[in-house]
Design a protein around this motif. Structure first.
Motif, PDB file in Angstrom:
ATOM      1  N   ALA B  19       1.672   1.195   4.315  1.00  0.00           N
ATOM      2  CA  ALA B  19       0.822   1.702   4.297  1.00  0.00           C
ATOM      3  C   ALA B  19      -0.314   0.857   5.059  1.00  0.00           C
ATOM      4  O   ALA B  19      -1.054   0.406   6.377  1.00  0.00           O
ATOM      5  N   TYR B 159      -1.932  13.788   0.169  1.00  0.00           N
ATOM      6  CA  TYR B 159      -0.243  14.302  -0.938  1.00  0.00           C
ATOM      7  C   TYR B 159      -1.234  13.538  -2.657  1.00  0.00           C
ATOM      8  O   TYR B 159      -1.485  11.975  -2.361  1.00  0.00           O
ATOM      9  N   GLU B 201      -1.787   6.131   0.750  1.00  0.00           N
ATOM     10  CA  GLU B 201      -0.494   5.417   1.649  1.00  0.00           C
ATOM     11  C   GLU B 201       0.976   6.612   1.860  1.00  0.00           C
ATOM     12  O   GLU B 201       1.388   6.464   2.802  1.00  0.00           O
ATOM     13  N   LYS B 202       0.060   8.165   1.106  1.00  0.00           N
ATOM     14  CA  LYS B 202       1.375   8.249   1.119  1.00  0.00           C
ATOM     15  C   LYS B 202       0.765  10.168   2.363  1.00  0.00           C
ATOM     16  O   LYS B 202       1.352  11.116   2.420  1.00  0.00           O
ATOM     17  N   SER B 204       0.165  10.357   5.299  1.00  0.00           N
ATOM     18  CA  SER B 204       0.399  10.638   6.981  1.00  0.00           C
ATOM     19  C   SER B 204      -0.917   9.797   7.826  1.00  0.00           C
ATOM     20  O   SER B 204      -1.711   9.003   7.225  1.00  0.00           O
ATOM     21  N   TYR B 205      -1.904  10.745   8.525  1.00  0.00           N
ATOM     22  CA  TYR B 205      -2.382  10.033   9.404  1.00  0.00           C
ATOM     23  C   TYR B 205      -3.481  10.334   8.910  1.00  0.00           C
ATOM     24  O   TYR B 205      -4.817   9.138   8.788  1.00  0.00           O
ATOM     25  N   GLN B 208      -4.115   7.313   6.759  1.00  0.00           N
ATOM     26  CA  GLN B 208      -4.007   6.183   7.112  1.00  0.00           C
ATOM     27  C   GLN B 208      -5.586   5.936   7.431  1.00  0.00           C
ATOM     28  O   GLN B 208      -5.966   4.757   8.050  1.00  0.00           O
TER      29      GLN B 208
END
Lengths: 256, 219
Positions: B19, B159, B201-202, B204-205, B208
């Motif tokens: 990520a 998450y 890192e989990k 998604s956008y 990020q």
């Protein structure tokens, strides 16, 4: 507010995605890593790979699929199928899986849940349970192994309670009688399991319409819904499922 | 810039590395990312990430096994003032102590203790609050905005997967919280160190964005 998860499941055989009716007549539906990437883009909250024939066959091809997926896909990834021991479990985590589901081998080696949750934490241990209807069981449901082929004489409720006690962080509950029928999840089974364990329960097997997802959440208290074929063959999209859930008052994560 | 992700036997670090690599590539940043357990490499780094999954005492034990690592981390972060990001249990390790399994001491950089989520009552659909708190949840962002929350809205979700949370004694250090049966600190920060309870890192956008905000953070 926590969203109810929509999980896209990819049944994988020899590194390719398949999904059959009641686990026979497998049909090819593509490359798992590519499918996972697309699913995460269109709003799948999690991806689940089940190496369905792995208990009987070699499954090295799966490692490449997982590594490739984990490089492209920044949502949680659960992998299962043929996990026999701590070392299989570790191999899958090292390839990039976030959670590993254990099914048949937990039945033959109940210590495996404890060993893996002690070692890697209960957040990554998913107890997958394939249940069939059996009126001789107290709960009415029996645990099966090897994709429903073998009976165990174990009551589903005793089994999930024991699994959670040993450290399973989540239950992936599949009704083998509903699986592949597209007639809806087994609400009674899901409700029973959900009420009897403290960990999240993922409902699986039987989704044919977005309303089925709504029902299993509202009527059976599922924490998450899993489906394969209805997403695969483009019958319904993840966003149409989420839209239906949202319209029924279920909090979801918006699809980008 | 040299960024290290500390490997101390706490689960798989591949997704954290993937990520961050992805964020570096997407934003054309100049970072060299390394997953390491070597003290020398960590000392030579510019930024430090401490991931962590599993139980607090096990993570603490993992840190202890690498002799000198804890002391070195304290020096790098508190004395040398390097940007530091703790993820999940990596965040919790910055608390004073944890009550998970036993009473285990943390670094004590944040006032408060790690305690079991108090899952009483039912959720809005009448379901029991399941433990772990697992899945996507949104943030309630404080008025005083931390740079790592730049362009993040309260609609976005992240998450989470955890059974214990930081019962903070210093509310001003909490920059975002989430709600699961009760309020749970999701982003805490002080000076050069930041902790996130969720997994960017989990996520998604949105995850990020948090990652690139942290990489671009000019203290």
């Amino acid at each position: 507010m926590l969203s109810t998860r929509v999980i896209a499941c990819l049944d994988v055989h020899n590194g390719r995605t398949v999904k059959g009716i009641n686990f026979v007549n497998l049909q090819d539906a593509g490359d798992p890593a590519e499918q996972a990437r697309i699913y995460s883009k269109v709003g799948a909250d999690e991806i689940c790979f089940l190496d369905i024939t792995a208990t009987n066959e070699k499954r090295r091809a799966m490692f490449d699929v997982i590594s490739k997926t984990a490089e492209l896909c920044f949502v949680p990834l659960t992998v299962g199928g043929g996990v026999k021991n701590v070392s299989d479990f570790r191999d899958l985590l090292n390839c990039g899986a976030d959670k590993v589901s254990i099914n048949s081998s937990a039945v033959y080696n109940p210590q495996l849940i404890k060993q893996t949750s002690d070692k890697f934490g209960n957040q990554c241990v998913v107890l997958a349970v394939d249940a069939i209807d059996n009126i001789n069981m107290v709960s009415g449901y029996e645990v099966t192994t090897h994709g429903g082929r073998n009976k165990t004489d174990i009551d589903v409720i005793d089994w999930v309670k024991k699994g959670v006690k040993n450290g399973a962080g989540e239950i992936l509950l599949t009704s083998m009688s509903a699986d592949g029928t597209k007639k809806g999840y087994n609400l009674n089974l899901t409700k029973l399991v959900s009420e009897n364990v403290s960990v999240p329960v993922i409902a699986s097997g039987g989704a044919g319409h977005p309303q089925d997802m709504v029902d299993v959440v509202l009527k059976a208290g599922a924490s998450a819904v899993l489906a394969a074929s209805i997403f695969h063959f483009g019958i319904y999209s993840i966003s149409s499922v989420k839209k239906e859930m949202a319209n029924n008052g279920i909090h979801i994560r918006d699809c980008e | 810039m040299k960024l290290v992700i500390i490997d101390y036997g706490s689960g798989n670090l591949k997704s954290v590395e993937n990520a961050f690599q992805n964020s570096v590539k997407d934003n054309n940043l100049n970072f060299n990312i390394e997953v390491t357990s070597e003290l020398k490499t960590i000392i030579n780094s510019d930024l430090i990430i401490l991931p962590g999954v599993g139980a607090f005492p096990d993570c603490k034990e993992g840190l202890k096994k690498n002799q000198g690592l804890t002391e070195m981390l304290i020096d790098q972060v508190i004395v040398k003032y390097k940007p530091f990001l703790g993820i999940c249990v990596g965040m919790q390790l910055m608390a004073e102590y944890s009550l998970e399994k036993s009473n285990t001491r943390g670094f004590g950089w944040f006032k408060g203790s790690i305690e079991k989520i108090n899952n009483v009552g039912k959720d809005y659909l009448g379901r029991n609050y399941k433990i772990p708190h697992m899945g996507w949840n949104n943030l309630e962002i404080s008025e005083k905005k931390h740079p790592i929350l730049k362009n993040i809205t309260e609609k976005e979700q992240f998450y989470f997967v955890h059974s214990y949370y930081l019962n903070t004694k210093e509310k001003s250090e909490v920059y975002a919280s989430t709600n699961y049966s009760h309020k749970i600190p999701a982003v805490i920060a002080k000076d050069n160190y930041v902790g996130v309870q969720f997994h960017p890192e989990k996520s998604s956008y949105s995850g990020q964005k948090i990652i690139s905000n942290w990489l671009n953070w000019k203290m």
